[in-house]
Structure formats: structure tokens, C-alpha cells
Design an enzyme around this catalytic site. Structure first.
Site, PDB file in Angstrom:
ATOM      1  CG  ASP A 367       2.048  22.968  17.523  1.00  0.00           C
ATOM      2  OD1 ASP A 367       1.140  22.179  17.224  1.00  0.00           O
ATOM      3  OD2 ASP A 367       2.497  23.066  18.676  1.00  0.00           O
ATOM      4  CG  ASP A 368      -0.951  19.558  13.662  1.00  0.00           C
ATOM      5  OD1 ASP A 368      -0.431  18.984  12.691  1.00  0.00           O
ATOM      6  OD2 ASP A 368      -2.028  19.200  14.185  1.00  0.00           O
ATOM      7  NE  ARG A 444      -7.069  17.783  16.973  1.00  0.00           N
ATOM      8  CZ  ARG A 444      -5.888  18.349  16.867  1.00  0.00           C
ATOM      9  NH1 ARG A 444      -4.804  17.622  16.818  1.00  0.00           N
ATOM     10  NH2 ARG A 444      -5.769  19.645  16.824  1.00  0.00           N
ATOM     11  CG  ASP A 479       0.107  16.855  20.773  1.00  0.00           C
ATOM     12  OD1 ASP A 479      -0.444  16.366  21.765  1.00  0.00           O
ATOM     13  OD2 ASP A 479      -0.226  17.936  20.260  1.00  0.00           O
ATOM     14  CG  ASN A 481      -3.568  15.988  19.879  1.00  0.00           C
ATOM     15  OD1 ASN A 481      -3.719  16.471  20.988  1.00  0.00           O
ATOM     16  ND2 ASN A 481      -2.735  16.498  18.996  1.00  0.00           N
ATOM     17  CB  SER A 527      -1.454  13.771  25.823  1.00  0.00           C
ATOM     18  OG  SER A 527      -2.610  13.070  25.418  1.00  0.00           O
ATOM     19  N   GLY A 528      -2.788  16.643  23.950  1.00  0.00           N
ATOM     20  CA  GLY A 528      -3.884  17.614  23.984  1.00  0.00           C
ATOM     21  C   GLY A 528      -3.720  18.469  25.227  1.00  0.00           C
ATOM     22  CG  ASP A 534       2.426  10.072  33.099  1.00  0.00           C
ATOM     23  OD1 ASP A 534       3.601   9.688  32.914  1.00  0.00           O
ATOM     24  OD2 ASP A 534       1.544   9.990  32.209  1.00  0.00           O
ATOM     25  CG  ASP A 548      -4.488  21.707  24.051  1.00  0.00           C
ATOM     26  OD1 ASP A 548      -3.267  21.921  23.955  1.00  0.00           O
ATOM     27  OD2 ASP A 548      -5.080  20.834  23.379  1.00  0.00           O
ATOM     28  CD  GLU A 614      -0.759  43.434  23.575  1.00  0.00           C
ATOM     29  OE1 GLU A 614      -1.704  42.804  24.047  1.00  0.00           O
ATOM     30  OE2 GLU A 614      -0.582  43.608  22.331  1.00  0.00           O
TER      31      GLU A 614
HETATM   32  C1  GLA Z   1      -2.732  19.491  20.696  1.00  0.00           C
HETATM   33  C2  GLA Z   1      -1.700  20.291  21.468  1.00  0.00           C
HETATM   34  C3  GLA Z   1      -1.668  21.708  20.949  1.00  0.00           C
HETATM   35  C4  GLA Z   1      -1.328  21.688  19.477  1.00  0.00           C
HETATM   36  C5  GLA Z   1      -2.327  20.837  18.727  1.00  0.00           C
HETATM   37  C6  GLA Z   1      -1.933  20.647  17.283  1.00  0.00           C
HETATM   38  O1  GLA Z   1      -4.012  19.909  20.989  1.00  0.00           O
HETATM   39  O2  GLA Z   1      -1.951  20.249  22.842  1.00  0.00           O
HETATM   40  O3  GLA Z   1      -0.736  22.474  21.665  1.00  0.00           O
HETATM   41  O4  GLA Z   1      -0.032  21.185  19.308  1.00  0.00           O
HETATM   42  O5  GLA Z   1      -2.468  19.553  19.301  1.00  0.00           O
HETATM   43  O6  GLA Z   1      -2.801  19.874  16.584  1.00  0.00           O
END
Ligand code: GLA
Length: 729
Positions: A367-368, A444, A479, A481, A527-528, A534, A548, A614
Site C-alpha cells: 500500500d502507500d 490530508r 486511490d 484521498n 477513494s479513502g 459507483d 476505510d 487465529e
Molecule cells: C486511503 C485508503 C486506505 C489506504 C490509505 C493509504 O485511506 O482507503 O486503504 O490505502 O489511503 O494512504
């Protein structure tokens, strides 16, 4: 033949397998809407009732006939300026600033196959025979032509609509509103409007309100469809429920600013509209130029919301979502975000990959934080070069090692954004939206790139392609954001609405290029979370990160609301840690797994930190995902409870179309001492057949499961999950 023109009555009828939609070329060539409902034949013009009504004007063609008024007639496409005082779907202004339009029928055409819309998503023909109706309307004084397009998806009981506006004069005109669909309904019943509203972290909560004379209006001015209102509306009988009642859905295949509106007029008739947000929208058209509106998809059911959802789910799966070339079973992924946030290097990622492999997880998504100098969310967006010193290797090496371990590899990107702290911003400060003389609105701590400019889309596409070209990337999470503001473009027209429309077209172009260049790569929208969930995005990205918020209990509500229009197989759903990072709630692993299994399954935690117990749950989850993949992807989804109303337990069901197999999930939402027994009533089973629960070996009558239900065991503990895998004997 799903579209029929009756020359005698001048009606045009659109038939799907179970529904009929009819319009008529009325007096003075006004195109009037007559009917949308269960399959019907004949001429429905008798529904038009004309009276002399005070303060409703009459067009000059009507002479002294005081009963003919556009203010009271059901119009197929309403326009401002011809005596219709209701809010309308279309408005145009000439060079002198004069508003007004009087659209008359000119001709129509019935065409085999489905129309397309340049640069915009539109449903395609697959598993259905589609016909297109093209109706041309014109106002020769305003010098504008409006082409109404209808796609009739017979088998899916869906009718798509859009409009194309053309300047047929010499002087420039400005299109001030061009909604994609408008429906005037002659109906005196009490009706409700259902919308899907929320916020970041709690998207698409179901809201149902009675329809009155004032409009129910929702929309977005955020540049995206938004977390706050979804571009989907249902109009239904006051008494309509999951399995009863008339309901009409309007779904927008567009990912930017939109507006949806429903209201009742004093005459009793109802108008329902969906289209691009017209606030601050003035689209200039020179001689011969055209404006293409996005597409809306209409669906009707007289058997309630479940059937409406089933129709939309199949339509979206078959005719909207374009899957990657190698679309096999979607891989179970582990995402690094909630596992490590910005704190990772090669070793940590390889360890996560080892843990994933050991437990049967199939893809690692980075991810990010892998690019520029990005160690927190204040910097480096736009610098799409791999941070090799942080990773400790190149992306090529990392992806190769992960593949060598037998896992797929995915990467996060946020192409539409730029950080002030970035190399790109140093070079091109003018690429970010900013109004000259004003400070930025930061969100952000990031700014938005002007994706209405092709050279900017080109740059970002090339930079990101270079990373993908030099590594083995199976999946991209795209993404977005922040919401957009400070809208000003350095080249082009300074109209907010025009720039925002072109921005969305630029963003679609970006993903379309990714799809074309990497046809086997899976792309997940985001998108966050679900701020751009959509049907427009689903055309490009077969799955979207739903929210999120990964708290399983909150997710039950989010997935419930999302399921009214969108198939479960499009909803990104991951198991995360407890206490949950967003809410602090403790939920058993089995329950978290059961909730995530309803969507595109994955994990969002450090698998290495799990207890043995788990880990066993992960192995079970992985097995279950594969076992029930076809059932969940191709089966019918039933909402058995409404989690906004039933706070005791939630339940949902997937059942195969042949009713031979079902997976039912129940989650308790409250716990009590000496509690009464709750019974979950299931749906869609064969009443006369017997079903065996593969987990317990117990047998149940289909009729009893549906009419008496299944007793939820009273077991102490919060948020218990129960699953039944029922197979017909
Ligand atoms: C958004 C996404 C998260 C993650 C963050 C990274 O909030 O919805 O899943 O990828 O950005 O910055």
C-alpha cells in the site's frame, strides 16, 4: 424486437422481459412519457388527463386551448423555458444570456446493439440482446438539438439512458443543465424515496423518507461521487419492502459531481431525475459541437427491493464491469496498510509474504509509502519513483522475490494527487488546482492535479507505467484521498462544472490506458475507502475498497447499504485486527472472517502477529473463500435483516440460482441474560425440498427455513457468527 413504434398511435414502447416503458409523440410533437411498470401492451395515452389549470401556461401552438400545458404533462425530457415550471432536466442559454428551450420531436431510429459514449463508461452488450432507441428533439429558435438515447437490456430488465446535446446554430450556446435521465410518473399513491448517504468510514447508510411536494435532492460537489451521497436512488411504494411493492431505481454510471432529485407536483405527478451536478455548470458549445452526458440505468420491479437488487447485480456483473483478461478466481490478498502503515522495508514485506504463503493467502499488496520520500501522508504524492533506499531493493527485485514465494504482488497508487513537498510540485506548481491570488484548501495535506489537462495525465501515466513495466505487478489499488476544490485550469475554460467534467473524463482516460496496457492486471478502485463507489468506476475497476472502516460490525451496515445497487463481488472486504483500529471494537476472528467473506476477500493485518488459533481461522477462511467463490459470485444475494432496524442480529444469504446450495451467515449484534430465541427467516429455497447443513449434518425443510426460520443459538459472548451451508438433498 424490444422497441416498437406504433405508427397509428405514435407510441414508442420499450419492452424488457418483465417491464414496459412507453412514450408518445404527442400533440405539437411534444414527446410525452406514458408508462414505466410491469409488462403491458397497447396504447397508454388514456393516462394523460388535461384540465384548464390556473397559473399553468399554454404554448402558442395550443391557440386558445387552456387545457394543454407543459406544466402538467408528463414529459419524456423536460426543459426549462416552455411553460413547465417544475424543476427540469435541461437548460440552455444563448449568447445574449437568454434562457429557454422548447424541445419538439424530430425523428427517431431503432438500432441493433448498444450505443456507446465517447470517453465515458457505458453498459455493453453481454449475455443480453440490446437495442438502442435514438430520439432526436430540437428547438430551432434556441438552435439546439437533444438526442435521447435508450439502451434496452431485455433479459436484465434494465433501460439505460443518456443525452447528447448539439449546437445546431452559428453562435455559441451554453448548456447549463443536462441531466441524463428524467422520468415523469403519473401516480397518486403514497411513495417513499430511498437514498444512500454517509461519511468517510460509514458509507451508503440507507435513508427512507416519504415523498412530498418538496424535492428530495442529493448530490456531490466534491469532484467524486462521494462518501456522502451515492449516485443511486430508489422511488417506491410506501408499503414496499424486500419482497413486495413497486420500486424504480436510477443508477448513475459516473464518478464525479452529480445531482439526483425526486419531487411531487401539485397535479400529483412525480418527477425523478439524475445527472451531472448543474451547480456552477455552464458548458459552452460552438457551432456543431456536442456535449455527451454520462449514462443512467433505470430498473423497475413490482416485487420489492430484493428483485431490484438482483437485477442491478446481474446487470453490473454482466454489462458494466469489464474484467481483466485472465479473470480467474480473484486472489485473496493481504494489504500492508493496516499491517505496517508507512513503516516497512523489504525484509518486513518478505516476512509478511512468508506468513501469507504459509496460511494460503495469495497476494501481497504494498500500500502507500513505497515512492518518493513518503514516510507519512504529508509528502511525495506525484513522485512515482520507487524509494529503493527505504525498501532496500528495487520494485523489480521485490516483486520477483514475492513471486518466487508463489504469491502475486500488487501496488497502491494515487495518481490524481500532488504533495506540496514533492519534486513534482517544485517543477510544476501550476499543475495543482489553485485559484490565482488565493491560498490552497489543503486536505490530508495534499493538492489535486488538474486531470482535465491531457499533458498532466500523460505525465502521471508514463511515470506510473515505468514502475509497473519494471516489476511484476498483478494488481493496482487506485486511490483518491481528498475532495476537490480551488478549481482553476491553466489551459481551457474557467467554468467549474466544465473542468470537473473534463477531470472525470481525464481520470477515466488514465484507467482506460492502464487497462489497455496491462490487460491482465486487476485494478481495485478506492477513494479513502468508498468515496468513489459507483457504477462508473466499476466499468474500469471490477472491485472497489468499500470503506476505510474495517470494523466487522460497522461493515455489516456498510455492505448492506452498498448491496442495494452493487454486487457483493465488487466490494473489497478485509479481515483486520482487534481492537479495531477505527472503532476499538473487539469482534471474534470467525465473525470478522464471515463478514469479509461476503465481499472480495482479504486481510489487512500483520499475519505474523496472529495467535495459533487465529491462524487456524485464516486457514478456514481461505478454504471457505474458495469453496463458496462461485456461490457468492454467481448466486443471488438476500438481505435477511436490516441492520439499521434490527439491532439484535444481522443475517444475509447467498443462494445458487438453481436453489441447490446456499450459504447463510448470522451475526449476533447484542447479548442478553436469559434471552428470548430469535429465528432467522431465509429466502429463495425450494419449499418442498429438504436441505442439509454441511456443517452440522442437520436437515431442514425449505418451507420451514423460510416460514418458521432457524433458531439462533444463545451462546454467551459478543458478536457471535454462525454459518449454514445448506445443500439440497
Ligand atoms: C486511503 C485508503 C486506505 C489506504 C490509505 C493509504 O485511506 O482507503 O486503504 O490505502 O489511503 O494512504
Amino acid at each position: 424486437m424490444s422497441i416498437i413504434f406504433d405508427k397509428t398511435n405514435k407510441t414508442i414502447t420499450l419492452n424488457t422481459d418483465n417491464t414496459t416503458y412507453q412514450m408518445v409523440i404527442g400533440k405539437f410533437d411534444y414527446l410525452l412519457h406514458l408508462y414505466y411498470g410491469p409488462k403491458a401492451s397497447g396504447d397508454m395515452s388514456y393516462l394523460l388527463q388535461m384540465y384548464d389549470r390556473g397559473f399553468s401556461g399554454n404554448p402558442s401552438d395550443a391557440g386558445t386551448d387552456r387545457t394543454f400545458s407543459l406544466d402538467t404533462l408528463p414529459l419524456e425530457f423536460s426543459a426549462y423555458g416552455n411553460g413547465d415550471y417544475r424543476d427540469s432536466s435541461f437548460s440552455v442559454k444563448n449568447v445574449e444570456g437568454v434562457y429557454g428551450c422548447d424541445l419538439r420531436y424530430v425523428n427517431h431510429e431503432i438500432i441493433e446493439g448498444k450505443y456507446t459514449i465517447p470517453g465515458l463508461p457505458s453498459a455493453f452488450e453481454e449475455n443480453d440482446e440490446v437495442e438502442t432507441l435514438k430520439v432526436e428533439l430540437e428547438d430551432n429558435a434556441a438552435k439546439v438539438s437533444v438526442t435521447l438515447l435508450y439502451g434496452v437490456f431485455s433479459k436484465h430488465d434494465v433501460i439505460t439512458r443518456t443525452v447528447v446535446i448539439e449546437n445546431i446554430g452559428k453562435d455559441e450556446i451554453k448548456v447549463c443543465r443536462a441531466f441524463s435521465a428524467s422520468l415523469d410518473i403519473l401516480n397518486s399513491d403514497e411513495l417513499d424515496v430511498i437514498t444512500f448517504n454517509g461519511r468517510h468510514g460509514m458509507e451508503r447508510c440507507v435513508e427512507r423518507v416519504p415523498l412530498g411536494k418538496g424535492a428530495v435532492t442529493i448530490g456531490s460537489r466534491r469532484g467524486t461521487s462521494s462518501h456522502h451521497h451515492n449516485p443511486f436512488v430508489i422511488l417506491c411504494d410506501k408499503t414496499a419492502g424486500e419482497n413486495n411493492g413497486n420500486c424504480i431505481g436510477m443508477l448513475f454510471l459516473y464518478s464525479g459531481n452529480f445531482r439526483a432529485e425526486v419531487f411531487r407536483e401539485y397535479t400529483g405527478s412525480v418527477r425523478m431525475m439524475m445527472g451531472i451536478q448543474d451547480d456552477m455548470f455552464e458548458y459552452p458549445l460552438g457551432k456543431g459541437e456536442k456535449f455527451y452526458a454520462p449514462e443512467a440505468a433505470l430498473c423497475y420491479s413490482n416485487r420489492g427491493f430484493t428483485e431490484l437488487s438482483h437485477r442491478y447485480h446481474e446487470f453490473i456483473n454482466d454489462n458494466v464491469i469489464r474484467v481483466p483478461e485472465n479473470d480467474e478466481v480473484r486472489p485473496i490478498l493481504v494489504n500492508s496498510w493496516e499491517a505496517a502503515f508507512f513503516d516497512f522495508d523489504k525484509n518486513k514485506l518478505l516476512k509478511l509474504a512468508d506468513n501469507a504463503k504459509e496460511l494460503g493467502v495469495e497476494m501481497l499488496v504494498l500500500d502507500d509509502g513505497w515512492f518518493g520520500n513518503r514516510n507519512d501522508d504529508n509528502t511525495s504524492l506525484g513522485d512515482w519513483n520507487v524509494n529503493e533506499s527505504k525498501l532496500g531493493c528495487s520494485m523489480g527485485e521485490l516483486s520477483e522475490e514475492i513471486h518466487r514465494k508463489g504469491l502475486k504482488f500488487g501496488l497502491w497508487i494515487e495518481p490524481e494527487m500532488i504533495s506540496e513537498k514533492s519534486e513534482l510540485y517544485k517543477k510544476h506548481p501550476d499543475w495543482a488546482y489553485q485559484i490565482p491570488g488565493r491560498g490552497f484548501i489543503r486536505s490530508r495535506n495534499q493538492l489535486v492535479l488538474d486531470f482535465s489537462r491531457k499533458e498532466i495525465v500523460d505525465y502521471v501515466f508514463n511515470a506510473i507505467s515505468e514502475v509497473i513495466d519494471n516489476a511484476e505487478i498483478d494488481y493496482i489499488k487506485m486511490d483518491m484521498n481528498r475532495s476537490i476544490t480551488d478549481v482553476y485550469t491553466r489551459n481551457g475554460i474557467q467554468n467549474y462544472g466544465v473542468i470537473m467534467y473534463k477531470y472525470v473524463v481525464g481520470m477515466y482516460d488514465f484507467i482506460e490506458r492502464l487497462r489497455k496496457r496491462y490487460p491482465k492486471m486487476l485494478i481495485e478502485g478506492c477513494s479513502g475507502g468508498g468515496g468513489r463507489f459507483d457504477a462508473g468506476m466499476l466499468y474500469y475497476t471490477p472491485q472497489i475498497w468499500t470503506s476505510d472502516n474495517t470494523d466487522a460490525v460497522e461493515r455489516i451496515k456498510i455492505q448492506y447499504g452498498t448491496s442495494f445497487a452493487y454486487p457483493m463481488s465488487s466490494m473489497g472486504a478485509h479481515v483486520s485486527v482487534v481492537p479495531n483500529q477505527q472503532t476499538g471494537r473487539m469482534v471474534p476472528m470467525k465473525t470478522r472472517t464471515a463478514v469479509a467473506l461476503a465481499g472480495t476477500f482479504g486481510y489487512e493485518l500483520d499475519l505474523g502477529l496472529l495467535s495459533e488459533e487465529e491462524k487456524e481461522e485464516v486457514r478456514v477462511g481461505v478454504k471457505e473463500y474458495h469453496k463458496y467463490y462461485d456461490l457468492c459470485k454467481k448466486g443471488l444475494y438476500y438481505r435477511l435483516t436490516n441492520p439499521f432496524e434490527n439491532t439484535e442480529y444481522a443475517a444475509w444469504e447467498f443462494i445458487s440460482k438453481d436453489r441447490k446450495e446456499a450459504l447463510v451467515t448470522v451475526v449476533t449484534l447484542d447479548t442478553h441474560c436469559n434471552a428470548p430465541v430469535n429465528y432467522v427467516k431465509m429466502q429463495g429455497f425450494d419449499a418442498e425440498e429438504v436441505y442439509k447443513d454441511e456443517f452440522t449434518g442437520k436437515e431442514y425443510s425449505g418451507a420451514a427455513l423460510m416460514h418458521a426460520g432457524w433458531p439462533i443459538p444463545n451462546i454467551p459472548g459478543e458478536y457471535n457468527a454462525f454459518q449454514l451451508h445448506l445443500v439440497r438433498k
